[in-house]
Design a protein around this motif. Structure first.
Motif, PDB file in Angstrom:
ATOM      1  N   LEU A 154       0.814  -1.218   0.000  1.00 39.11           N
ATOM      2  CA  LEU A 154       0.000   0.000   0.000  1.00 39.11           C
ATOM      3  C   LEU A 154       0.847   1.267   0.000  1.00 39.11           C
ATOM      4  CD1 LEU A 154      -2.850  -0.879   2.556  1.00 39.11           C
ATOM      5  CD2 LEU A 154      -2.732  -1.340   0.103  1.00 39.11           C
ATOM      6  N   ALA A 155       2.126   1.150  -0.300  1.00 35.58           N
ATOM      7  CA  ALA A 155       3.027   2.306  -0.217  1.00 35.58           C
ATOM      8  C   ALA A 155       2.498   3.508  -0.990  1.00 35.58           C
ATOM      9  CB  ALA A 155       4.419   1.932  -0.731  1.00 35.58           C
ATOM     10  N   ASN A 156       1.889   3.263  -2.149  1.00 41.51           N
ATOM     11  CA  ASN A 156       1.424   4.369  -2.986  1.00 41.51           C
ATOM     12  C   ASN A 156      -0.050   4.694  -2.793  1.00 41.51           C
ATOM     13  OD1 ASN A 156       3.972   4.739  -4.332  1.00 41.51           O
ATOM     14  ND2 ASN A 156       3.545   2.856  -5.473  1.00 41.51           N
ATOM     15  N   TYR A 157      -0.701   3.997  -1.867  1.00 45.38           N
ATOM     16  CA  TYR A 157      -2.096   4.291  -1.557  1.00 45.38           C
ATOM     17  C   TYR A 157      -2.173   5.539  -0.680  1.00 45.38           C
ATOM     18  CZ  TYR A 157      -5.340   0.653  -3.183  1.00 45.38           C
ATOM     19  OH  TYR A 157      -6.170  -0.128  -3.946  1.00 45.38           O
ATOM     20  N   THR A 158      -3.268   6.266  -0.817  1.00 44.12           N
ATOM     21  CA  THR A 158      -3.552   7.385   0.071  1.00 44.12           C
ATOM     22  C   THR A 158      -4.604   6.954   1.079  1.00 44.12           C
ATOM     23  OG1 THR A 158      -5.349   8.222  -1.308  1.00 44.12           O
ATOM     24  CG2 THR A 158      -3.110   9.019  -1.799  1.00 44.12           C
ATOM     25  N   SER A 159      -4.816   7.776   2.085  1.00 47.47           N
ATOM     26  CA  SER A 159      -5.888   7.502   3.039  1.00 47.47           C
ATOM     27  C   SER A 159      -7.233   7.414   2.319  1.00 47.47           C
ATOM     28  CB  SER A 159      -5.927   8.603   4.104  1.00 47.47           C
ATOM     29  OG  SER A 159      -6.979   8.393   5.018  1.00 47.47           O
ATOM     30  N   GLU A 160      -7.415   8.251   1.314  1.00 51.28           N
ATOM     31  CA  GLU A 160      -8.668   8.207   0.546  1.00 51.28           C
ATOM     32  C   GLU A 160      -8.821   6.870  -0.168  1.00 51.28           C
ATOM     33  OE1 GLU A 160     -11.045  10.735  -2.937  1.00 51.28           O
ATOM     34  OE2 GLU A 160      -8.991  11.278  -2.380  1.00 51.28           O
ATOM     35  N   ASP A 161      -7.735   6.359  -0.740  1.00 49.91           N
ATOM     36  CA  ASP A 161      -7.778   5.054  -1.405  1.00 49.91           C
ATOM     37  C   ASP A 161      -8.193   3.961  -0.424  1.00 49.91           C
ATOM     38  OD1 ASP A 161      -6.877   6.079  -3.868  1.00 49.91           O
ATOM     39  OD2 ASP A 161      -4.779   5.845  -3.273  1.00 49.91           O
ATOM     40  N   VAL A 162      -7.614   4.012   0.772  1.00 49.29           N
ATOM     41  CA  VAL A 162      -7.913   3.014   1.798  1.00 49.29           C
ATOM     42  C   VAL A 162      -9.396   3.021   2.132  1.00 49.29           C
ATOM     43  CG1 VAL A 162      -7.605   2.484   4.255  1.00 49.29           C
ATOM     44  CG2 VAL A 162      -5.613   2.907   2.807  1.00 49.29           C
ATOM     45  N   TRP A 163      -9.934   4.210   2.370  1.00 47.27           N
ATOM     46  CA  TRP A 163     -11.326   4.284   2.805  1.00 47.27           C
ATOM     47  C   TRP A 163     -12.304   4.046   1.661  1.00 47.27           C
ATOM     48  CZ3 TRP A 163     -13.161   3.430   7.304  1.00 47.27           C
ATOM     49  CH2 TRP A 163     -12.269   3.511   8.380  1.00 47.27           C
ATOM     50  N   ASN A 164     -11.920   4.344   0.436  1.00 45.52           N
ATOM     51  CA  ASN A 164     -12.745   3.966  -0.705  1.00 45.52           C
ATOM     52  C   ASN A 164     -12.848   2.449  -0.796  1.00 45.52           C
ATOM     53  OD1 ASN A 164     -13.317   6.577  -1.513  1.00 45.52           O
ATOM     54  ND2 ASN A 164     -11.651   6.673  -3.008  1.00 45.52           N
ATOM     55  N   TYR A 165     -11.742   1.767  -0.551  1.00 42.07           N
ATOM     56  CA  TYR A 165     -11.719   0.304  -0.592  1.00 42.07           C
ATOM     57  C   TYR A 165     -12.601  -0.270   0.522  1.00 42.07           C
ATOM     58  CZ  TYR A 165      -9.707  -4.423  -0.967  1.00 42.07           C
ATOM     59  OH  TYR A 165      -9.535  -5.785  -1.130  1.00 42.07           O
ATOM     60  N   ILE A 166     -12.439   0.257   1.727  1.00 44.04           N
ATOM     61  CA  ILE A 166     -13.223  -0.245   2.867  1.00 44.04           C
ATOM     62  C   ILE A 166     -14.713  -0.064   2.618  1.00 44.04           C
ATOM     63  CG2 ILE A 166     -13.784   0.180   5.296  1.00 44.04           C
ATOM     64  CD1 ILE A 166     -10.791   0.790   5.749  1.00 44.04           C
ATOM     65  N   ARG A 167     -15.098   1.119   2.167  1.00 46.25           N
ATOM     66  CA  ARG A 167     -16.522   1.396   1.960  1.00 46.25           C
ATOM     67  C   ARG A 167     -17.090   0.610   0.784  1.00 46.25           C
ATOM     68  NH1 ARG A 167     -15.073   6.871   3.693  1.00 46.25           N
ATOM     69  NH2 ARG A 167     -14.440   7.343   1.566  1.00 46.25           N
ATOM     70  N   MET A 168     -16.326   0.532  -0.298  1.00 52.63           N
ATOM     71  CA  MET A 168     -16.833  -0.131  -1.493  1.00 52.63           C
ATOM     72  C   MET A 168     -17.062  -1.625  -1.257  1.00 52.63           C
ATOM     73  SD  MET A 168     -15.159  -0.123  -5.317  1.00 52.63           S
ATOM     74  CE  MET A 168     -15.113   1.667  -5.278  1.00 52.63           C
ATOM     75  N   LEU A 169     -16.141  -2.257  -0.539  1.00 55.48           N
ATOM     76  CA  LEU A 169     -16.231  -3.696  -0.323  1.00 55.48           C
ATOM     77  C   LEU A 169     -16.870  -4.048   1.019  1.00 55.48           C
ATOM     78  CD1 LEU A 169     -12.809  -4.832  -1.831  1.00 55.48           C
ATOM     79  CD2 LEU A 169     -15.045  -4.707  -2.914  1.00 55.48           C
ATOM     80  N   GLU A 170     -17.180  -3.022   1.802  1.00 56.18           N
ATOM     81  CA  GLU A 170     -17.880  -3.210   3.081  1.00 56.18           C
ATOM     82  C   GLU A 170     -17.155  -4.222   3.977  1.00 56.18           C
ATOM     83  OE1 GLU A 170     -21.913  -4.195   1.899  1.00 56.18           O
ATOM     84  OE2 GLU A 170     -22.447  -2.073   1.782  1.00 56.18           O
ATOM     85  N   ILE A 171     -15.869  -4.034   4.117  1.00 57.59           N
ATOM     86  CA  ILE A 171     -15.088  -4.904   4.992  1.00 57.59           C
ATOM     87  C   ILE A 171     -15.053  -4.320   6.400  1.00 57.59           C
ATOM     88  CG2 ILE A 171     -13.707  -5.831   3.098  1.00 57.59           C
ATOM     89  CD1 ILE A 171     -11.453  -3.958   3.864  1.00 57.59           C
ATOM     90  N   PRO A 172     -14.754  -5.125   7.412  1.00 56.25           N
ATOM     91  CA  PRO A 172     -14.756  -4.615   8.793  1.00 56.25           C
ATOM     92  C   PRO A 172     -13.714  -3.517   8.992  1.00 56.25           C
ATOM     93  CG  PRO A 172     -14.616  -7.032   8.738  1.00 56.25           C
ATOM     94  CD  PRO A 172     -14.390  -6.554   7.349  1.00 56.25           C
ATOM     95  N   TYR A 173     -13.967  -2.641   9.948  1.00 57.49           N
ATOM     96  CA  TYR A 173     -12.962  -1.658  10.334  1.00 57.49           C
ATOM     97  C   TYR A 173     -13.125  -1.348  11.816  1.00 57.49           C
ATOM     98  CZ  TYR A 173     -16.813   1.721   9.673  1.00 57.49           C
ATOM     99  OH  TYR A 173     -18.009   2.389   9.730  1.00 57.49           O
ATOM    100  N   ASN A 174     -12.066  -0.825  12.394  1.00 63.36           N
ATOM    101  CA  ASN A 174     -12.056  -0.502  13.815  1.00 63.36           C
ATOM    102  C   ASN A 174     -13.061   0.619  14.100  1.00 63.36           C
ATOM    103  OD1 ASN A 174     -11.339   0.382  16.479  1.00 63.36           O
ATOM    104  ND2 ASN A 174      -9.278  -0.434  16.195  1.00 63.36           N
ATOM    105  N   PRO A 175     -14.023   0.420  15.012  1.00 59.57           N
ATOM    106  CA  PRO A 175     -15.035   1.461  15.273  1.00 59.57           C
ATOM    107  C   PRO A 175     -14.444   2.755  15.817  1.00 59.57           C
ATOM    108  CG  PRO A 175     -15.165  -0.290  16.928  1.00 59.57           C
ATOM    109  CD  PRO A 175     -14.244  -0.782  15.848  1.00 59.57           C
ATOM    110  N   LEU A 176     -13.200   2.737  16.291  1.00 51.46           N
ATOM    111  CA  LEU A 176     -12.574   3.983  16.747  1.00 51.46           C
ATOM    112  C   LEU A 176     -12.463   4.996  15.615  1.00 51.46           C
ATOM    113  CD1 LEU A 176      -9.720   2.581  19.028  1.00 51.46           C
ATOM    114  CD2 LEU A 176     -11.711   3.892  19.774  1.00 51.46           C
ATOM    115  N   HIS A 177     -12.402   4.520  14.369  1.00 52.54           N
ATOM    116  CA  HIS A 177     -12.321   5.448  13.246  1.00 52.54           C
ATOM    117  C   HIS A 177     -13.543   6.362  13.196  1.00 52.54           C
ATOM    118  CE1 HIS A 177      -8.703   3.758  11.598  1.00 52.54           C
ATOM    119  NE2 HIS A 177      -9.234   2.563  11.426  1.00 52.54           N
TER     120      HIS A 177
END
Length: 241
Positions: free
Chosen positions: A170-193
């Motif tokens: 993920l070296a070239n990923y941005t925070s936006e890329d990460v969260w687009n992936y999480i939201r699009m695929l609806e994978i689990p994430y830490n509720p602290l976010h």
């Protein structure tokens, strides 16, 4: 690893997708582990698991994580059906440190010694037994990571007898890329976010950030930004010194 030209591969794969970098890792190393911290490492875990459901995963339990993080780790274990190897500090070393310095010495003396006992020592024990590992490091996470390559010799944990390769898909990923992936695929994430935490570590050393603050400003906020590495990726500091 004798035929594995790290520098050349770092150049050749610099513009490749995270999945292609992970495929490179799986193709070249059997004794390969993924480090999962319970924050946005969920993206690289999801990608790796979809390539190889038998991916070996470890996490560091410092004894000071948020309750939400512990619950999230168990949620991830069940969601992917994986064994999650939990690494803990050596109890004698930890007891000696706390007895001498107390539970919050890092606010006065810096986080280095505490992280050394709770994170680096158990990580070093683990990495001495593996040939390569996968991390979720990104260039945009902090000033110490702007030059992170997609694959590298891990100078922080290699020895003359044991050379360790580190993959950073993920070296070239941005925070936006990460969260687009999480939201699009609806994978689990830490509720602290959902409460303003972006970069999540130990509870005493992590706090939410305000709008437009950089994510690492919530980690070790009392220290200089260019020193915000716990030692897991200490080679970043070596490279920039």
């Amino acid at each position: 690893m004798s035929n594995f030209d790290i520098d050349q591969l770092a150049t050749n794969y610099a513009g490749k997708s995270p999945q292609q970098i992970l495929e490179l890792a799986f193709a070249n190393f059997d004794n390969l582990w993924l480090s999962f911290s319970g924050a946005d490492d969920i993206v690289v875990l999801d990608m790796a698991w979809k390539i190889n459901p038998n991916i070996k995963v470890f996490t560091l339990d410092t004894g000071r994580l948020h309750a939400e993080t512990y619950r999230f780790l168990d949620q991830v274990r069940k969601h992917y059906g994986i064994q999650l190897e939990v690494l803990s500090p050596d109890h004698q070393q930890l007891e000696a440190y706390v007895r001498e310095k107390g539970l919050f010495d890092f606010y006065e003396s810096g986080h280095g010694e505490c992280c050394g006992v709770r994170k680096i020592a158990p990580l070093r024990r683990k990495l001495s037994t593996v040939d390569a590992w996968i991390t979720g490091q990104r260039k945009d996470q902090s000033p110490t990571r702007v030059d992170v390559p997609v694959v590298q010799l891990d100078s922080g944990f290699s020895t003359p007898e044991h050379q360790l390769v580190k993959f950073n898909p993920l070296a070239n990923y941005t925070s936006e890329d990460v969260w687009n992936y999480i939201r699009m695929l609806e994978i689990p994430y830490n509720p602290l976010h959902e409460r303003g935490f972006i970069s999540i570590g130990c509870e005493p050393c992590t706090r939410p950030v305000l709008p437009n603050q950089h994510e690492r400003e919530g980690r070790w906020w009392w220290e200089e930004a260019t020193k915000k590495e716990c030692g897991l990726h200490g080679s970043n500091l070596i490279a920039k010194s």
